[in-house]
Design a protein around this motif. Structure first.
Motif, mmCIF file in Angstrom:
data_model
loop_
_atom_site.group_PDB
_atom_site.id
_atom_site.type_symbol
_atom_site.label_atom_id
_atom_site.label_comp_id
_atom_site.label_asym_id
_atom_site.label_seq_id
_atom_site.Cartn_x
_atom_site.Cartn_y
_atom_site.Cartn_z
ATOM 1 N N PRO A 180 18.252 27.922 5.584
ATOM 2 C CA PRO A 180 19.681 27.611 5.479
ATOM 3 C C PRO A 180 20.458 28.408 6.522
ATOM 4 C CG PRO A 180 18.976 29.021 3.665
ATOM 5 C CD PRO A 180 17.734 28.594 4.378
ATOM 6 N N THR A 181 21.543 27.823 7.029
ATOM 7 C CA THR A 181 22.309 28.468 8.080
ATOM 8 C C THR A 181 23.788 28.554 7.718
ATOM 9 O OG1 THR A 181 22.731 26.406 9.273
ATOM 10 C CG2 THR A 181 20.724 27.601 9.842
ATOM 11 N N ASP A 182 24.455 29.561 8.279
ATOM 12 C CA ASP A 182 25.913 29.604 8.177
ATOM 13 C C ASP A 182 26.524 29.742 9.568
ATOM 14 O OD1 ASP A 182 25.404 32.254 8.779
ATOM 15 O OD2 ASP A 182 26.705 33.068 7.207
ATOM 16 N N ARG A 183 25.794 29.260 10.575
ATOM 17 C CA ARG A 183 26.305 29.218 11.943
ATOM 18 C C ARG A 183 25.501 28.176 12.711
ATOM 19 N NH1 ARG A 183 24.796 35.340 12.774
ATOM 20 N NH2 ARG A 183 25.509 35.205 10.618
ATOM 21 N N THR A 184 26.019 27.803 13.869
ATOM 22 C CA THR A 184 25.371 26.756 14.647
ATOM 23 C C THR A 184 24.088 27.244 15.313
ATOM 24 O OG1 THR A 184 25.758 25.111 16.398
ATOM 25 C CG2 THR A 184 26.605 27.329 16.785
ATOM 26 N N ARG A 185 23.263 26.289 15.686
ATOM 27 C CA ARG A 185 22.157 26.519 16.601
ATOM 28 C C ARG A 185 22.237 25.451 17.678
ATOM 29 N NH1 ARG A 185 18.175 30.137 14.951
ATOM 30 N NH2 ARG A 185 16.941 29.449 16.741
ATOM 31 N N ARG A 186 22.029 25.855 18.930
ATOM 32 C CA ARG A 186 21.978 24.880 20.015
ATOM 33 C C ARG A 186 20.606 24.219 20.006
ATOM 34 N NH1 ARG A 186 22.582 28.039 24.176
ATOM 35 N NH2 ARG A 186 20.632 27.720 25.318
ATOM 36 N N VAL A 187 20.575 22.914 20.205
ATOM 37 C CA VAL A 187 19.326 22.155 20.256
ATOM 38 C C VAL A 187 19.263 21.431 21.589
ATOM 39 C CG1 VAL A 187 17.957 20.316 19.205
ATOM 40 C CG2 VAL A 187 19.301 21.854 17.755
ATOM 41 N N LEU A 193 29.929 24.625 -5.494
ATOM 42 C CA LEU A 193 30.234 24.732 -4.067
ATOM 43 C C LEU A 193 30.760 23.418 -3.504
ATOM 44 C CD1 LEU A 193 27.153 26.804 -2.832
ATOM 45 C CD2 LEU A 193 29.524 27.598 -2.990
ATOM 46 N N LEU A 194 30.357 22.300 -4.086
ATOM 47 C CA LEU A 194 30.835 20.999 -3.641
ATOM 48 C C LEU A 194 32.199 20.647 -4.226
ATOM 49 C CD1 LEU A 194 27.532 18.930 -3.999
ATOM 50 C CD2 LEU A 194 28.523 19.862 -1.909
ATOM 51 N N ALA A 195 32.602 21.367 -5.271
ATOM 52 C CA ALA A 195 33.812 20.993 -6.002
ATOM 53 C C ALA A 195 35.102 21.427 -5.332
ATOM 54 C CB ALA A 195 33.750 21.573 -7.418
ATOM 55 N N ASN A 196 35.040 22.403 -4.437
ATOM 56 C CA ASN A 196 36.236 22.887 -3.739
ATOM 57 C C ASN A 196 37.284 23.425 -4.709
ATOM 58 O OD1 ASN A 196 38.067 23.430 -1.702
ATOM 59 N ND2 ASN A 196 38.852 21.346 -1.594
ATOM 60 N N ASP A 197 36.858 24.085 -5.754
ATOM 61 C CA ASP A 197 37.798 24.605 -6.753
ATOM 62 C C ASP A 197 37.868 26.124 -6.767
ATOM 63 O OD1 ASP A 197 38.438 22.067 -7.629
ATOM 64 O OD2 ASP A 197 36.887 22.038 -9.174
ATOM 65 N N TYR A 198 37.138 26.800 -5.895
ATOM 66 C CA TYR A 198 36.993 28.244 -6.034
ATOM 67 C C TYR A 198 37.396 28.973 -4.752
ATOM 68 C CZ TYR A 198 34.351 26.410 -9.901
ATOM 69 O OH TYR A 198 33.987 25.707 -11.008
ATOM 70 N N THR A 199 38.283 29.920 -4.906
ATOM 71 C CA THR A 199 38.743 30.724 -3.767
ATOM 72 C C THR A 199 38.209 32.145 -3.806
ATOM 73 O OG1 THR A 199 40.752 31.310 -4.984
ATOM 74 C CG2 THR A 199 40.855 29.364 -3.552
ATOM 75 N N SER A 200 37.494 32.497 -4.874
ATOM 76 C CA SER A 200 36.954 33.844 -4.983
ATOM 77 C C SER A 200 35.637 33.818 -5.737
ATOM 78 C CB SER A 200 37.938 34.760 -5.726
ATOM 79 O OG SER A 200 38.014 34.415 -7.096
ATOM 80 N N VAL A 201 34.832 34.840 -5.490
ATOM 81 C CA VAL A 201 33.559 34.970 -6.197
ATOM 82 C C VAL A 201 33.800 35.174 -7.686
ATOM 83 C CG1 VAL A 201 31.483 36.384 -6.425
ATOM 84 C CG2 VAL A 201 32.402 35.873 -4.151
ATOM 85 N N ALA A 202 34.835 35.937 -8.024
ATOM 86 C CA ALA A 202 35.133 36.199 -9.434
ATOM 87 C C ALA A 202 35.442 34.906 -10.176
ATOM 88 C CB ALA A 202 36.309 37.170 -9.536
ATOM 89 N N ALA A 203 36.200 34.016 -9.539
ATOM 90 C CA ALA A 203 36.537 32.739 -10.184
ATOM 91 C C ALA A 203 35.295 31.879 -10.368
ATOM 92 C CB ALA A 203 37.574 32.005 -9.353
ATOM 93 N N LEU A 231 25.248 36.288 -10.104
ATOM 94 C CA LEU A 231 25.587 35.229 -9.160
ATOM 95 C C LEU A 231 25.129 35.601 -7.749
ATOM 96 C CD1 LEU A 231 27.056 32.577 -8.425
ATOM 97 C CD2 LEU A 231 29.171 33.916 -8.245
ATOM 98 N N HIS A 232 25.355 36.835 -7.377
ATOM 99 C CA HIS A 232 24.969 37.311 -6.047
ATOM 100 C C HIS A 232 23.459 37.176 -5.843
ATOM 101 C CE1 HIS A 232 25.156 39.763 -2.409
ATOM 102 N NE2 HIS A 232 24.164 40.493 -2.884
ATOM 103 N N ARG A 233 22.677 37.600 -6.819
ATOM 104 C CA ARG A 233 21.212 37.527 -6.703
ATOM 105 C C ARG A 233 20.739 36.085 -6.613
ATOM 106 N NH1 ARG A 233 21.045 41.603 -10.865
ATOM 107 N NH2 ARG A 233 20.520 39.944 -12.332
ATOM 108 N N SER A 288 25.086 35.384 0.346
ATOM 109 C CA SER A 288 25.869 35.823 -0.802
ATOM 110 C C SER A 288 26.869 34.740 -1.195
ATOM 111 C CB SER A 288 26.627 37.112 -0.459
ATOM 112 O OG SER A 288 27.632 36.839 0.516
ATOM 113 N N ALA A 289 27.377 34.830 -2.423
ATOM 114 C CA ALA A 289 28.364 33.856 -2.891
ATOM 115 C C ALA A 289 29.596 33.857 -1.999
ATOM 116 C CB ALA A 289 28.741 34.156 -4.337
ATOM 117 N N LYS A 290 30.016 35.035 -1.557
ATOM 118 C CA LYS A 290 31.206 35.121 -0.700
ATOM 119 C C LYS A 290 31.000 34.380 0.606
ATOM 120 C CE LYS A 290 34.381 38.499 1.346
ATOM 121 N NZ LYS A 290 34.702 39.945 1.495
#
Length: 274
Positions: free
Chosen positions: A57-64, A152-162, A174-176, A185-187
Motif C-alpha cells: 500500500p502507498t501514500d505517495r506516488t511512484r513514477r512508472v 475510510l470510504l465514508a468521508n465522515d471523520y476528521t480525526s482519529v478520535a472520532a 485502531l492504530h495497531r 497509521s489511522a492519521k
C-alpha cells in the motif's frame, strides 16, 4: 469469491514508451508479460521491475516507465492483503518487492503460465483460480479491518478520535489494526483519503477554480498545493498537464465498470479493466 479481496484485474498494454505516475493506492500484484518496466519513488532512481512483483500500500506516488510491453495487475483490498498475502502491511508500505517473497516458489511459474494462454480472458481466469486457492482463514480482527475500510470510504471523520469512537475501540487498538492491515497509521490514512477525494474531484472539474472543487477538504489553494506536492511530487498544474496516458485511461475504465476512478475510493468489487 474474490469480491471482498480484489478491487480489479487490469491490463496495461503499451505499444510505445510510456511515463506515468501512480496515485496513492492499496496493494497491487503486477506481472510483466513483455517489455522492460521500471518504477521509482518521488525523486528516487528508477529500478527495473521483476516479472512478478508485489507493491505494498502507498501514500505517495511512484513514477512508472516502460519501453513498451504488457503488464497485468491485480488490485488488493486491505482485507484481501491479509487473506491472500498474509504479511504485515507496514513491512511493505511504499515498497516494491518480489512476489515470490510472499507467495513462495509458485510465483516463479505465474508469468510463464500466463504467456501460454491464448487471450486475456483465459489469463484472468487463471489468476482468479490461483487467488481463490490462496484465500486464507479470516483473522480475529477481520471485522475491525472491514469496519475501518468502510469508514475510510465514508468521508465522515476528521480525526482519529472520532473514527475510534465510531468503531467503539481505543486509539491504540485502531492504530495497531491500521498498521498491520493498511500499512499506515489511522492519521496518515485519513489524510491520504482526503487527498484522494480532492484529486478525484479536481480531475473531473479542471475548468473550474480548484478552490471551488475541493470545498471543505482543504483550507485554501496553497494548502491543497502543499498536499499535492507531498503526495504526487509535483504541482497540480504540472500533473494535470502531463500525458497520464495509463492512469487517465484507467480512471475512465474504473469509473465506467466499478463506479470509482481511484482504487483507494471505491468499495471492493472484482472486475476486469482492459
Amino acid at each position: 469469491m474474490l469480491h471482498d479481496f480484489v478491487t480489479s484485474f487490469y491490463v496495461v498494454e503499451a505499444p510505445r514508451p510510456l511515463l506515468d505516475h501512480t496515485h496513492p493506492e492499496w496493494a497491487n500484484i503486477r506481472l510483466v508479460l513483455s517489455g522492460t518496466w521500471r518504477t521509482c519513488p518521488i525523486n528516487g532512481p528508477a529500478d527495473p521491475i521483476r516479472s512478478a512483483t508485489i507493491y505494498g500500500p502507498t501514500d505517495r506516488t511512484r513514477r512508472v516507465e516502460a519501453d513498451g510491453g504488457i503488464m497485468i495487475g491485480i488490485g488488493l483490498t486491505p482485507v484481501g492483503w491479509f487473506r491472500l498475502i498474509g504479511a504485515d502491511a507496514r513491512d511493505y508500505a511504499n515498497r516494491v518487492g518480489y512476489l515470490g517473497d510472499v507467495l513462495g516458489e509458485d510465483a516463479a511459474t505465474i508469468v510463464p503460465d500466463l504467456l501460454a494462454f491464448p487471450d486475456e480472458a483465459a489469463r484472468i481466469a487463471y489468476l482468479t483460480d490461483l487467488l481463490e486457492h490462496r484465500i486464507g482463514p479470516p483473522s480475529h480482527d477481520e471485522a475491525m479491518v472491514r469496519a475501518i475500510h468502510t469508514a475510510l470510504l465514508a468521508n465522515d471523520y476528521t480525526s482519529v478520535a472520532a473514527l475510534a469512537e465510531t468503531l467503539q475501540t481505543s486509539d491504540r487498538t485502531l492504530h495497531r489494526a491500521c498498521l498491520r492491515s493498511f500499512g499506515f497509521s489511522a492519521k496518515r490514512l485519513l489524510r491520504r483519503q482526503r487527498f484522494l477525494r480532492a484529486l478525484e474531484a479536481t480531475s473531473d472539474h479542471l475548468d473550474q477554480p480548484l478552490s471551488q472543487v475541493f470545498g471543505d477538504e482543504y483550507y485554501d489553494q496553497s494548502h491543497f498545493n502543499r498536499e499535492f506536492r507531498q503526495y504526487m511530487g509535483m504541482t497540480p498544474l504540472a500533473y494535470f498537464r502531463s500525458p497520464r496516458e495509463t492512469l487517465r485511461r484507467a480512471a475512465i475504465e474504473r469509473q465506467r465498470m466499478i463506479g470509482g476512478s481511484l482504487q483507494g475510493l471505491h468499495a471492493p468489487r472484482a472486475a476486469v479493466v482492459p
